[in-house]
Motif scaffolding. Structure first.
Motif, PDB file in Angstrom:
ATOM      1  N   VAL A  71     -43.535 -85.036   7.744  1.00  0.00           N
ATOM      2  CA  VAL A  71     -42.535 -85.503   7.050  1.00  0.00           C
ATOM      3  C   VAL A  71     -42.790 -85.557   5.589  1.00  0.00           C
ATOM      4  O   VAL A  71     -44.019 -85.895   5.118  1.00  0.00           O
ATOM      5  CB  VAL A  71     -42.161 -87.013   7.548  1.00  0.00           C
ATOM      6  N   ILE A  72     -41.714 -85.236   4.742  1.00  0.00           N
ATOM      7  CA  ILE A  72     -42.034 -85.243   3.300  1.00  0.00           C
ATOM      8  C   ILE A  72     -41.121 -86.344   2.913  1.00  0.00           C
ATOM      9  O   ILE A  72     -39.698 -86.013   3.140  1.00  0.00           O
ATOM     10  CB  ILE A  72     -41.818 -83.889   2.659  1.00  0.00           C
ATOM     11  N   LEU A  83     -37.749 -85.014   4.524  1.00  0.00           N
ATOM     12  CA  LEU A  83     -37.460 -83.760   5.230  1.00  0.00           C
ATOM     13  C   LEU A  83     -38.721 -84.062   6.425  1.00  0.00           C
ATOM     14  O   LEU A  83     -39.728 -84.392   6.362  1.00  0.00           O
ATOM     15  CB  LEU A  83     -38.142 -82.802   4.344  1.00  0.00           C
ATOM     16  N   ALA A  84     -37.897 -83.630   7.461  1.00  0.00           N
ATOM     17  CA  ALA A  84     -38.768 -83.850   8.875  1.00  0.00           C
ATOM     18  C   ALA A  84     -38.826 -82.641   9.551  1.00  0.00           C
ATOM     19  O   ALA A  84     -37.906 -81.645   9.721  1.00  0.00           O
ATOM     20  CB  ALA A  84     -38.011 -84.832   9.977  1.00  0.00           C
ATOM     21  N   ALA A 117     -35.462 -76.751   0.849  1.00  0.00           N
ATOM     22  CA  ALA A 117     -36.036 -77.471   0.145  1.00  0.00           C
ATOM     23  C   ALA A 117     -36.326 -77.167  -1.330  1.00  0.00           C
ATOM     24  O   ALA A 117     -35.896 -75.977  -1.678  1.00  0.00           O
ATOM     25  CB  ALA A 117     -37.530 -77.574   0.854  1.00  0.00           C
ATOM     26  N   CYS A 118     -36.764 -78.104  -2.364  1.00  0.00           N
ATOM     27  CA  CYS A 118     -36.967 -77.769  -3.566  1.00  0.00           C
ATOM     28  C   CYS A 118     -38.194 -77.120  -3.545  1.00  0.00           C
ATOM     29  O   CYS A 118     -39.131 -76.941  -2.697  1.00  0.00           O
ATOM     30  CB  CYS A 118     -36.949 -78.908  -4.255  1.00  0.00           C
ATOM     31  N   LEU A 122     -41.376 -76.928  -1.220  1.00  0.00           N
ATOM     32  CA  LEU A 122     -41.682 -75.686  -0.462  1.00  0.00           C
ATOM     33  C   LEU A 122     -43.233 -75.620  -0.580  1.00  0.00           C
ATOM     34  O   LEU A 122     -43.780 -75.029   0.286  1.00  0.00           O
ATOM     35  CB  LEU A 122     -40.999 -74.547  -1.212  1.00  0.00           C
ATOM     36  N   GLY A 123     -44.193 -76.063  -1.826  1.00  0.00           N
ATOM     37  CA  GLY A 123     -45.554 -75.979  -1.935  1.00  0.00           C
ATOM     38  C   GLY A 123     -46.036 -76.812  -0.881  1.00  0.00           C
ATOM     39  O   GLY A 123     -47.276 -76.162  -0.474  1.00  0.00           O
ATOM     40  N   LEU A 124     -45.572 -77.844  -0.497  1.00  0.00           N
ATOM     41  CA  LEU A 124     -46.095 -78.577   0.559  1.00  0.00           C
ATOM     42  C   LEU A 124     -45.764 -78.021   1.955  1.00  0.00           C
ATOM     43  O   LEU A 124     -46.942 -78.270   2.823  1.00  0.00           O
ATOM     44  CB  LEU A 124     -45.752 -80.306   0.581  1.00  0.00           C
ATOM     45  N   ILE A 125     -44.908 -77.650   2.133  1.00  0.00           N
ATOM     46  CA  ILE A 125     -44.319 -76.850   3.513  1.00  0.00           C
ATOM     47  C   ILE A 125     -45.401 -75.586   3.593  1.00  0.00           C
ATOM     48  O   ILE A 125     -45.928 -75.347   4.583  1.00  0.00           O
ATOM     49  CB  ILE A 125     -42.872 -76.416   3.356  1.00  0.00           C
ATOM     50  N   HIS A 126     -45.662 -74.793   2.548  1.00  0.00           N
ATOM     51  CA  HIS A 126     -46.596 -73.827   2.569  1.00  0.00           C
ATOM     52  C   HIS A 126     -48.097 -74.230   2.997  1.00  0.00           C
ATOM     53  O   HIS A 126     -48.659 -73.689   3.781  1.00  0.00           O
ATOM     54  CB  HIS A 126     -46.666 -73.104   1.310  1.00  0.00           C
TER      55      HIS A 126
END
Length: 156
Positions: A71-72, A83-84, A117-118, A122-126
Motif C-alpha cells: 500500500v502507498i 494505492l493498494a 499513479a503519479c 510509480l518510482g515506488l511501484i517499480h
C-alpha cells in the motif's frame, strides 16, 4: 493540448510504515510525502479502513492471489492518494486506488478515470516489482523474504 509542466519534480521521502493483515493479504505499507506533508495517524487509520473494506471483495473477485502486496499512502501537493496493490498469478500486479483532493468532501471517481499513479508513486511501484522478482520469481519463492525486504529506496 496543454504540454506545460504543472508541477516541478522534487524528490519525496519514502517512509516504511509496517505491515497490515487484510485477509487474505499481507501488505507492506509505505508513505510517500511531499515537502511540508506527513502521513498522520488519522491518514494511516483512514487508509487502513479503506483498504480493509475495499480489498477483500476485489481480491476474491479477481482470484488467484499470491497473498502479498503493498500500500502507498501519499499526501501530495493536490490531495491524498491511497494505492493498494496485490500480486496474482505469480507475476501480475493488481491495483485499487482512492484519490481525494485537499478540502474535498469525497474521493475522486477512480473506477471510470484511467489514472494509474503519479511519477513518485510509480518510482515506488517499480522498486516493489524489483523486490518481487528477486524474492518471489525464483526457483524458491520466499514470501517471508518479500515481506521483510523493503523497497530499497529512500526518496522517489
Amino acid at each position: 493540448m496543454n504540454a506545460g509542466a504543472t508541477e516541478l519534480y522534487r524528490p519525496r521521502a519514502v517512509q516504511h510504515l509496517g505491515l497490515w493483515q487484510v485477509d487474505p493479504l499481507t501488505l507492506k505499507v509505505y508513505g510517500v510525502v511531499a515537502d511540508g506533508k506527513d502521513v498522520t495517524g488519522a491518514m494511516l487509520d483512514d487508509a487502513k479502513a479503506f483498504v480493509s473494506q475495499a480489498l477483500p471483495p476485489l481480491v476474491a473477485a479477481e482470484g488467484q492471489d499470491n497473498g502479498l502486496g503493498f500500500v502507498i499512502i501519499h499526501p501530495g501537493e493536490l490531495g491524498i492518494s491511497v494505492l493498494a496493490h496485490w500480486w496474482i498469478q505469480g507475476s501480475v500486479l493488481c491495483q485499487h486506488i482512492r484519490r481525494t483532493l485537499w478540502g474535498a468532501q469525497k474521493p475522486m471517481e477512480t473506477a471510470t478515470r484511467p489514472v494509474i499513479a503519479c511519477v513518485w508513486e510509480l518510482g515506488l511501484i517499480h522498486a516493489e516489482q524489483q523486490v518481487w522478482r528477486e524474492t518471489m520469481m525464483t526457483g524458491k519463492p520466499d514470501a517471508d523474504a518479500y515481506l521483510k525486504t523493503r523497497a530499497a529506496i529512500a526518496v522517489v
